[in-house]
Design an enzyme around this catalytic site. Structure first.
Site, PDB file in Angstrom:
ATOM      1  N   ARG A  63       1.644  39.718  40.623  1.00 53.21           N
ATOM      2  CA  ARG A  63       1.953  38.433  41.265  1.00 53.21           C
ATOM      3  C   ARG A  63       2.069  38.551  42.771  1.00 53.21           C
ATOM      4  NH1 ARG A  63       6.593  37.242  37.565  1.00 53.21           N
ATOM      5  NH2 ARG A  63       5.946  39.197  36.623  1.00 53.21           N
ATOM      6  N   GLU A 108      13.544  49.448  33.162  1.00 58.04           N
ATOM      7  CA  GLU A 108      14.631  49.406  32.188  1.00 58.04           C
ATOM      8  C   GLU A 108      14.279  50.299  30.986  1.00 58.04           C
ATOM      9  OE1 GLU A 108      15.671  45.447  31.191  1.00 58.04           O
ATOM     10  OE2 GLU A 108      17.424  46.054  30.018  1.00 58.04           O
TER      11      GLU A 108
HETATM   12  P1  AMP Z   1      12.535  45.043  39.948  1.00 53.60           P
HETATM   13  O1  AMP Z   1      11.699  46.276  40.139  1.00 53.60           O
HETATM   14  O2  AMP Z   1      13.611  45.190  38.927  1.00 53.60           O
HETATM   15  O3  AMP Z   1      13.054  44.510  41.272  1.00 53.60           O
HETATM   16  O4  AMP Z   1      11.581  43.928  39.331  1.00 53.60           O
HETATM   17  C1  AMP Z   1      10.699  43.271  40.150  1.00 53.60           C
HETATM   18  C2  AMP Z   1       9.358  43.093  39.491  1.00 53.60           C
HETATM   19  O5  AMP Z   1       9.479  42.654  38.139  1.00 53.60           O
HETATM   20  C3  AMP Z   1       8.572  42.036  40.215  1.00 53.60           C
HETATM   21  O6  AMP Z   1       7.225  42.483  40.336  1.00 53.60           O
HETATM   22  C4  AMP Z   1       8.692  40.793  39.363  1.00 53.60           C
HETATM   23  O7  AMP Z   1       7.456  40.157  39.266  1.00 53.60           O
HETATM   24  C5  AMP Z   1       9.162  41.294  38.012  1.00 53.60           C
HETATM   25  N1  AMP Z   1      10.392  40.613  37.517  1.00 53.60           N
HETATM   26  C6  AMP Z   1      11.613  41.173  37.369  1.00 53.60           C
HETATM   27  N2  AMP Z   1      12.494  40.311  36.865  1.00 53.60           N
HETATM   28  C7  AMP Z   1      11.822  39.156  36.706  1.00 53.60           C
HETATM   29  C8  AMP Z   1      12.184  37.850  36.227  1.00 53.60           C
HETATM   30  N3  AMP Z   1      13.433  37.553  35.815  1.00 53.60           N
HETATM   31  N4  AMP Z   1      11.235  36.895  36.206  1.00 53.60           N
HETATM   32  C9  AMP Z   1       9.986  37.178  36.637  1.00 53.60           C
HETATM   33  N5  AMP Z   1       9.591  38.365  37.084  1.00 53.60           N
HETATM   34  C10 AMP Z   1      10.484  39.354  37.130  1.00 53.60           C
END
Ligand code: AMP
Length: 169
Positions: A60, A97
């Site tokens: 995205r 996770e």
């Molecule tokens: P993080 O590495 O945990 O910061 O997760 C970020 C990545 O996961 C990004 O590329 C987001 O597109 C996706 N992501 C994480 N949580 C969500 C959510 N609640 N809704 C949509 N995309 C998410």
């Protein structure tokens, strides 16, 4: 269109892609021309004239990076999931996770290029931190980090440092 109206177009999908996750779907915002124009202008504003290229994280982040590049008059580079680039120059692995992920980047920019890093959502920060490390490994300068939405409860800001987020929930 103002930012609040643009934010209202982001859909929340409960229990996707797995139970307990409130998935933030930016597709309706991207589909609205006024909202898209507004958010892209707001992503660029603090960094105007201070970056040479924008990097978007698969998938995205790509959607935003192309638009940001055109708005700012710069080029864009993709940061891709492992195995997709024909000429990866560096890779960084990080924890999800469940399990691990690896992202990669080619080195088509001059050393020292100032790069604005973009993605759609900041959650735990693991993805953007990996992107920042990738840029540093290749000798680029991080001009800034920007997302549309920050999920504050997950503490990503403490992981990635200064980040420009349009919407905080
Ligand atoms: P993080 O590495 O945990 O910061 O997760 C970020 C990545 O996961 C990004 O590329 C987001 O597109 C996706 N992501 C994480 N949580 C969500 C959510 N609640 N809704 C949509 N995309 C998410």
């Amino acid at each position: 269109m103002n930012l609040a109206a643009a934010e209202a177009l982001i859909a929340t999908i409960p229990d996707f892609p797995e139970p307990g996750v409130q998935f933030k779907d930016i597709s309706p915002l991207l589909a609205d021309p006024a909202a898209l124009r507004t958010v892209i202008a707001e992503v660029v504003a603090p960094f105007e004239g201070r970056f040479d290229v924008v990097a978007g994280i698969e998938a995205r982040g790509f959607m935003l990076a192309g638009a940001v590049a055109i708005a700012a008059g710069v080029g864009m580079v993709p940061i891709r999931k492992a195995g997709k680039l024909p000429r990866p120059a560096a890779s960084v692995s990080y924890d999800l996770e469940y399990g691990q992920a690896t992202i990669e980047m080619s080195s088509d920019l001059p050393r020292g290029a100032r790069v604005l890093l973009v993605d759609d959502i900041l959650a735990t920060g693991g993805t953007l931190l990996a992107g920042q490390r990738l840029l540093a490994d290749l000798g680029y300068e991080l001009a800034g980090t920007a997302v549309l939405m920050e999920l504050e409860a997950l503490g990503g800001r403490a992981v990635v440092g200064d980040v420009h987020s349009l919407f905080r929930i």
